[in-house]
Design a protein around this motif. Structure first.
Motif, PDB file in Angstrom:
ATOM      1  N   LEU A 106       0.811  -1.219   0.000  1.00  0.00           N
ATOM      2  CA  LEU A 106       0.000   0.000   0.000  1.00  0.00           C
ATOM      3  C   LEU A 106       0.844   1.268   0.000  1.00  0.00           C
ATOM      4  O   LEU A 106       0.539   2.215  -0.699  1.00  0.00           O
ATOM      5  N   ARG A 118      -6.332  -0.547  -0.994  1.00  0.00           N
ATOM      6  CA  ARG A 118      -6.645  -0.152   0.386  1.00  0.00           C
ATOM      7  C   ARG A 118      -8.061  -0.601   0.763  1.00  0.00           C
ATOM      8  O   ARG A 118      -8.312  -1.064   1.870  1.00  0.00           O
ATOM      9  N   ILE A 267       3.117  -5.851   4.802  1.00  0.00           N
ATOM     10  CA  ILE A 267       2.888  -4.532   5.411  1.00  0.00           C
ATOM     11  C   ILE A 267       2.031  -4.661   6.672  1.00  0.00           C
ATOM     12  O   ILE A 267       2.292  -4.004   7.679  1.00  0.00           O
ATOM     13  N   VAL A 268       1.050  -5.549   6.643  1.00  0.00           N
ATOM     14  CA  VAL A 268       0.231  -5.707   7.856  1.00  0.00           C
ATOM     15  C   VAL A 268       1.089  -6.314   8.978  1.00  0.00           C
ATOM     16  O   VAL A 268       1.090  -5.820  10.114  1.00  0.00           O
ATOM     17  N   THR A 275       5.706  -0.670  15.493  1.00  0.00           N
ATOM     18  CA  THR A 275       5.147   0.659  15.727  1.00  0.00           C
ATOM     19  C   THR A 275       4.407   0.711  17.066  1.00  0.00           C
ATOM     20  O   THR A 275       4.706   1.534  17.921  1.00  0.00           O
ATOM     21  N   SER A 279       5.180   2.701  20.795  1.00  0.00           N
ATOM     22  CA  SER A 279       4.328   3.667  21.504  1.00  0.00           C
ATOM     23  C   SER A 279       3.904   3.112  22.866  1.00  0.00           C
ATOM     24  O   SER A 279       3.778   3.861  23.837  1.00  0.00           O
ATOM     25  N   ARG A 323       8.308  11.445  -0.015  1.00  0.00           N
ATOM     26  CA  ARG A 323       7.416  11.675  -1.144  1.00  0.00           C
ATOM     27  C   ARG A 323       8.255  12.186  -2.324  1.00  0.00           C
ATOM     28  O   ARG A 323       9.343  12.723  -2.121  1.00  0.00           O
ATOM     29  N   ALA A 373       1.585  11.396  13.855  1.00  0.00           N
ATOM     30  CA  ALA A 373       2.290  10.113  13.973  1.00  0.00           C
ATOM     31  C   ALA A 373       1.694   9.030  13.075  1.00  0.00           C
ATOM     32  O   ALA A 373       2.383   8.081  12.707  1.00  0.00           O
ATOM     33  N   PHE A 374       0.408   9.158  12.734  1.00  0.00           N
ATOM     34  CA  PHE A 374      -0.213   8.196  11.810  1.00  0.00           C
ATOM     35  C   PHE A 374      -0.219   8.729  10.375  1.00  0.00           C
ATOM     36  O   PHE A 374      -0.866   8.143   9.504  1.00  0.00           O
ATOM     37  N   GLY A 375       0.469   9.838  10.120  1.00  0.00           N
ATOM     38  CA  GLY A 375       0.415  10.454   8.808  1.00  0.00           C
ATOM     39  C   GLY A 375      -0.929  11.135   8.603  1.00  0.00           C
ATOM     40  O   GLY A 375      -1.691  11.344   9.564  1.00  0.00           O
ATOM     41  N   ALA A 376      -1.231  11.457   7.353  1.00  0.00           N
ATOM     42  CA  ALA A 376      -2.501  12.110   7.020  1.00  0.00           C
ATOM     43  C   ALA A 376      -2.732  11.906   5.526  1.00  0.00           C
ATOM     44  O   ALA A 376      -1.818  11.517   4.804  1.00  0.00           O
ATOM     45  N   ALA A 378      -4.367  10.275   1.978  1.00  0.00           N
ATOM     46  CA  ALA A 378      -4.776   8.976   1.432  1.00  0.00           C
ATOM     47  C   ALA A 378      -4.042   7.790   2.055  1.00  0.00           C
ATOM     48  O   ALA A 378      -4.570   6.679   2.108  1.00  0.00           O
ATOM     49  N   GLN A 380      -2.938   7.659   5.217  1.00  0.00           N
ATOM     50  CA  GLN A 380      -2.961   7.665   6.683  1.00  0.00           C
ATOM     51  C   GLN A 380      -3.078   6.232   7.199  1.00  0.00           C
ATOM     52  O   GLN A 380      -3.795   5.409   6.616  1.00  0.00           O
ATOM     53  N   LEU A 382      -3.569   2.720   8.147  1.00  0.00           N
ATOM     54  CA  LEU A 382      -4.754   1.868   8.052  1.00  0.00           C
ATOM     55  C   LEU A 382      -5.052   1.210   9.403  1.00  0.00           C
ATOM     56  O   LEU A 382      -6.187   0.877   9.706  1.00  0.00           O
ATOM     57  N   GLU A 390      -5.472  -1.749  20.892  1.00  0.00           N
ATOM     58  CA  GLU A 390      -4.486  -2.619  21.565  1.00  0.00           C
ATOM     59  C   GLU A 390      -3.901  -1.933  22.785  1.00  0.00           C
ATOM     60  O   GLU A 390      -3.762  -2.531  23.843  1.00  0.00           O
TER      61      GLU A 390
HETATM   62  C1  HEM Z   1       1.328   3.347  17.031  1.00  0.00           C
HETATM   63  C2  HEM Z   1       1.279   2.528  16.010  1.00  0.00           C
HETATM   64  C3  HEM Z   1       1.383   2.939  14.563  1.00  0.00           C
HETATM   65  C4  HEM Z   1       1.931   4.053  13.998  1.00  0.00           C
HETATM   66  C5  HEM Z   1       2.621   5.214  14.692  1.00  0.00           C
HETATM   67  C6  HEM Z   1       1.746   3.943  12.553  1.00  0.00           C
HETATM   68  C7  HEM Z   1       2.163   4.907  11.631  1.00  0.00           C
HETATM   69  C8  HEM Z   1       1.912   4.863  10.278  1.00  0.00           C
HETATM   70  C9  HEM Z   1       2.283   5.895   9.327  1.00  0.00           C
HETATM   71  C10 HEM Z   1       3.026   7.184   9.658  1.00  0.00           C
HETATM   72  C11 HEM Z   1       1.865   5.503   8.097  1.00  0.00           C
HETATM   73  C12 HEM Z   1       2.047   6.260   6.767  1.00  0.00           C
HETATM   74  C13 HEM Z   1       1.068   7.408   6.715  1.00  0.00           C
HETATM   75  C14 HEM Z   1       1.237   8.328   5.548  1.00  0.00           C
HETATM   76  O1  HEM Z   1       1.993   8.052   4.586  1.00  0.00           O
HETATM   77  O2  HEM Z   1       0.567   9.400   5.572  1.00  0.00           O
HETATM   78  C15 HEM Z   1       1.241   4.205   8.266  1.00  0.00           C
HETATM   79  C16 HEM Z   1       0.689   3.466   7.243  1.00  0.00           C
HETATM   80  C17 HEM Z   1       0.178   2.207   7.408  1.00  0.00           C
HETATM   81  N1  HEM Z   1      -0.006   1.516   8.593  1.00  0.00           N
HETATM   82 FE1  HEM Z   1       0.440   2.187  10.446  1.00  0.00          FE
HETATM   83  N2  HEM Z   1       1.107   2.766  12.284  1.00  0.00           N
HETATM   84  C18 HEM Z   1       0.858   2.117  13.474  1.00  0.00           C
HETATM   85  C19 HEM Z   1       0.203   0.909  13.637  1.00  0.00           C
HETATM   86  C20 HEM Z   1      -0.289   0.136  12.624  1.00  0.00           C
HETATM   87  C21 HEM Z   1      -0.996  -1.117  12.781  1.00  0.00           C
HETATM   88  C22 HEM Z   1      -1.348  -1.767  14.127  1.00  0.00           C
HETATM   89  C23 HEM Z   1      -1.262  -1.589  11.518  1.00  0.00           C
HETATM   90  C24 HEM Z   1      -1.964  -2.857  11.073  1.00  0.00           C
HETATM   91  C25 HEM Z   1      -1.951  -3.998  11.647  1.00  0.00           C
HETATM   92  C26 HEM Z   1      -0.758  -0.623  10.574  1.00  0.00           C
HETATM   93  C27 HEM Z   1      -0.849  -0.724   9.197  1.00  0.00           C
HETATM   94  C28 HEM Z   1      -0.529   0.280   8.307  1.00  0.00           C
HETATM   95  C29 HEM Z   1      -0.722   0.175   6.874  1.00  0.00           C
HETATM   96  C30 HEM Z   1      -1.303  -1.024   6.133  1.00  0.00           C
HETATM   97  C31 HEM Z   1      -0.283   1.390   6.314  1.00  0.00           C
HETATM   98  C32 HEM Z   1      -0.269   1.782   4.833  1.00  0.00           C
HETATM   99  C33 HEM Z   1      -1.485   2.610   4.512  1.00  0.00           C
HETATM  100  C34 HEM Z   1      -1.514   3.152   3.098  1.00  0.00           C
HETATM  101  O3  HEM Z   1      -0.460   3.400   2.499  1.00  0.00           O
HETATM  102  O4  HEM Z   1      -2.642   3.322   2.579  1.00  0.00           O
HETATM  103  N3  HEM Z   1      -0.178   0.412  11.273  1.00  0.00           N
HETATM  104  N4  HEM Z   1       1.258   3.842   9.600  1.00  0.00           N
END
Ligand code: HEM
Length: 432
Positions: A106, A118, A267-268, A275, A279, A323, A373-376, A378, A380, A382, A390
């Motif tokens: 993704l 997605r 990725i999953v 991550t 935290s 990017r 921290a989770f981005g923003a 498209a 952001q 998942l 959790e």
């Molecule tokens: C505190 C925990 C976590 C943090 C800080 C985090 C952070 C992030 C960030 C910064 C991105 C990229 C956002 C962007 O490009 O704007 C991302 C993407 C993603 N995260 Fe997390 N994540 C966490 C936990 C998880 C968990 C638990 C899962 C799934 C089991 C997960 C699955 C994904 C996936 C699949 C993407 C790609 C989404 C896309 O590109 O459409 N993340 N995460």
């Protein structure tokens, strides 16, 4: 555009912002980001020896937010979406037959394909669906805390809790049996902790980039072999888990090809645990350093969501994404040319004092707390609802079972430019 006109970072700072060691040391790096946000918020980083492609380092909250949300101007292709040295980029290209991304997933897709992929699992990760796994997650949390308490009054929280617990959860949703989890932990640590000798299983310090890349490539191959078997099982006997959704998914009427399907599992599996580990450990560190706050949350559980959100901001486990500009544009007063590479530094953005008052303080009552921290946009995260769920459930159990907690030694952070956080957190625990 002539590179002389660009606000170029001096060599020492340019090295500091990409060096895994800086992220392990943390505070001096936060000082550097404070200075850059003031003096050079969109800075040109060009290595004199050409060891990596040049890029723009973006450190202000508003700029990182704007770029993240403008997915038409700022793409996740064709340059890599995570910072890499030229050697590593070349290695990936050789391995994949041209793509700089070792794994297709993704985060390496742009529109229109990105949304199609997605959507396959988006529903699964929404709060409504996640309610169905709450009881299972609580069971895992209870077992994990049992193990921590059995270990005695002093224990390493990372080893016993923050590392294994999110791994158990992710493996459960992927349908990976418990006996295979240690192997999965090793593989993800090799992929993400490749720069840290304690995490990459090599036991060797200062590995050359070539060796690190080979380690990562080996981990990817092992993952692929493992998940090929799982796919066959999930096609023969589909269940309610994410792996079954992926194994049986179609895009434009066709099943996913092998590389895309493996990328999805990877990725999953990989994004979902290191991550959340970071935290979770960060929250525990903050609470161990502030016993009054532990006591307050024990009494008043309405503070718990604030602890979870603040821990995610304060630790910023995903430290950056990259990017590529799709066209000539401007960011923070700097002219960005089509094809330029940009680093969105979430650590810097989440410590921007124009957005967060006293940003280095862990403040569970911080409101609003619109961290990045989770981005923003498209891409952001998942898994953000899963990560929050959790952490909330684990802390409910920890607060029920533990009266007090304090540091029993020096915590240590991992050396990593991409995903980072605590790798050891020695604690002294008083059971309730
Ligand atoms: C505190 C925990 C976590 C943090 C800080 C985090 C952070 C992030 C960030 C910064 C991105 C990229 C956002 C962007 O490009 O704007 C991302 C993407 C993603 N995260 Fe997390 N994540 C966490 C936990 C998880 C968990 C638990 C899962 C799934 C089991 C997960 C699955 C994904 C996936 C699949 C993407 C790609 C989404 C896309 O590109 O459409 N993340 N995460």
């Amino acid at each position: 555009m002539a590179s002389a006109a660009k606000p170029r970072l001096d060599a020492a700072t340019g090295y500091e912002v990409i060096s895994p060691e800086s992220y392990a040391k943390w505070d001096p790096l936060l000082d550097t980001f404070d200075r850059l946000r003031e003096e050079n918020p969109v800075a040109w980083v060009e290595d004199a020896e050409g060891r990596h492609p040049p890029f723009w380092l973006v450190t202000r909250y508003d700029d990182v937010m704007r770029i993240s949300k403008d997915n038409a101007t700022f793409l996740n292709n064709p340059q890599t979406v995570v910072f890499a040295l030229n050697e590593a980029i070349q290695f990936a290209k050789n391995l994949t037959g041209g793509s700089p991304h070792m794994v297709a997933s993704l985060v390496t897709f742009d529109a229109p394909i990105h949304m199609k992929y997605r959507k396959l699992t988006q529903e699964w990760f929404m709060p409504k669906n996640l309610r169905q796994i709450e009881d299972e997650v609580r069971e895992l949390a209870v077992k994990t805390v049992d193990r921590l308490l059995e270990a005695g009054p002093e224990a390493d929280f990372c080893k016993l809790v923050s590392q294994p617990y999110p791994l158990h959860v992710v493996m459960q949703i992927l349908g990976v049996p418990e006996e295979d989890e240690p192997r999965m932990l090793m593989l993800t640590q090799q992929m993400f902790g490749g720069q840290d000798e304690d995490l990459n299983q090599s036991g060797m310090k200062d590995l050359p980039p070539e060796a690190i890349t080979q380690l990562v490539a080996g981990a990817v191959k092992d993952f692929e072999a493992y998940f090929a078997k799982l796919t066959a099982e999930k096609r023969a006997n589909p269940t309610e888990d994410v792996a079954s959704t992926i194994a049986n998914a179609t895009v434009d009427g066709e099943p996913l090809n092998d590389r895309d399907m493996m990328g999805y599992y990877i990725i999953v599996a990989a994004a979902g645990h290191d991550t959340t580990s970071a935290s979770t450990a960060g929250a525990m560190l903050a609470l161990a350093q502030d016993p009054d706050q532990w006591a307050r949350v024990r009494e008043d559980r309405s503070l718990l969501p604030g602890i979870v959100e603040e821990a995610i901001r304060w630790t910023s486990p995903v430290q950056h994404f990259m990017r590529t500009a799709a066209e000539d544009t401007e960011v923070g007063g700097q002219q960005i040319a089509k094809g330029d590479w940009l680093m969105l530094n979430y650590v810097a953005a989440n410590h921007d004092p124009t957005q967060f008052e006293n940003p280095r303080k862990f403040d569970a009552s911080r409101s609003p707390n619109r961290h990045l921290a989770f981005g923003a946009g498209a891409h952001q995260c998942l898994g953000l609802h899963l990560a929050r769920l959790e952490m909330r459930i684990l802390f409910e159990v920890l607060l029920d079972r533990i009266e007090g907690v304090e540091l029993a030694g020096e915590p240590a952070r991992s050396k990593s430019t991409f995903v980072g956080g605590l790798k050891t957190l020695p604690l002294r625990i008083t059971p309730a």
